[in-house]
Design an enzyme around this catalytic site. Sequence first.
Site, PDB file in Angstrom:
ATOM      1  N   GLY A   6      25.225  51.106  62.583  1.00 30.32           N
ATOM      2  CA  GLY A   6      23.809  50.782  62.419  1.00 30.32           C
ATOM      3  C   GLY A   6      23.266  50.027  63.609  1.00 30.32           C
ATOM      4  O   GLY A   6      22.523  49.056  63.458  1.00 30.32           O
ATOM      5  N   TYR A  51      21.610  47.994  45.999  1.00 29.32           N
ATOM      6  CA  TYR A  51      21.806  47.309  47.284  1.00 29.32           C
ATOM      7  C   TYR A  51      22.525  45.977  47.073  1.00 29.32           C
ATOM      8  O   TYR A  51      23.507  45.666  47.759  1.00 29.32           O
ATOM      9  CB  TYR A  51      20.445  47.096  47.943  1.00 29.32           C
ATOM     10  CG  TYR A  51      20.479  46.335  49.244  1.00 29.32           C
ATOM     11  CD1 TYR A  51      20.821  46.963  50.432  1.00 29.32           C
ATOM     12  CD2 TYR A  51      20.146  44.975  49.280  1.00 29.32           C
ATOM     13  CE1 TYR A  51      20.834  46.269  51.629  1.00 29.32           C
ATOM     14  CE2 TYR A  51      20.151  44.280  50.473  1.00 29.32           C
ATOM     15  CZ  TYR A  51      20.493  44.928  51.643  1.00 29.32           C
ATOM     16  OH  TYR A  51      20.515  44.228  52.827  1.00 29.32           O
ATOM     17  N   ALA A 103      26.155  46.607  46.047  1.00 31.41           N
ATOM     18  CA  ALA A 103      26.994  47.038  47.165  1.00 31.41           C
ATOM     19  C   ALA A 103      27.322  45.873  48.091  1.00 31.41           C
ATOM     20  O   ALA A 103      28.473  45.703  48.522  1.00 31.41           O
ATOM     21  CB  ALA A 103      26.283  48.148  47.941  1.00 31.41           C
TER      22      ALA A 103
END
Length: 257
Positions: free
Chosen positions: A22, A161, A164
């Site tokens: 990322g 989210y 995770a």
Amino acid sequence: MPEHMDQPGLAHPPGRTALVTGAGRGIGKATALALAVQGLHVVLTGRHEQRLHEAVGEIRALGGSAQALVGDLADEGFWQALAALDRSVDVMVHNASQPAPFGVIENVPIADLHGVMDSVLFAGLRLARLCVPHMKQAGFGRLVFVGSTASELGAHGQVAYAAAKSGLQGLVRSLALEVSRFGVTCNLVEPGFIDTERTRGAVSDTVRAALGARAAVGRAGTPEEVAAVIAFLSSPLASYVTGVCLPVSGGIELGLK
């Protein structure tokens, strides 16, 4: 290279490689730049080719060494390309994530729930599985995962989210127990509200100002402030720090727990 290279303990010996997922923008890009300053060759990964190549160009303009590996963590071909790199990874920073659409849990498609869990948690496990053998053999390694204060505070409309990112806490603590005796450290950085392109696109100016004001320091953080902490944890100087879940949040969680 910039003068930071002269700081004892932060610089790496020649020949070491860092992998940043990322890395095309935001925290990932800032981290790639910070690691290049430490003398690491940086492999930047992400889905957006132009952003990655621009970041590589910035690193090279500073006198650093970098390359781009374009691909999606959900694509098996990307993992094959990663395994085929002609460099072993000494520092791994997993920053990539695929947030699900904002919404209450019953309205979020199953495929999007899978996408979040796979890009954050399962990808983190796969990256560790790929990088740890070399690190153990070399007697040195740094594994840094980027989580979120949502692990501690929750996130309305972003349950997958938060779940995770919470899973990364267990991954980091358990993996630290496995690898730390081999000279490999494993840590988690948990940013709070950070002013990035993604947050600017997802949150209105009014809400962004309110969220920044909630932090003890009274403002949002910057990608560079998070990257500085990641760079320290990635350095030889951080050899006695492992299994840590560290908020980099400006104190946004203080008084809320």
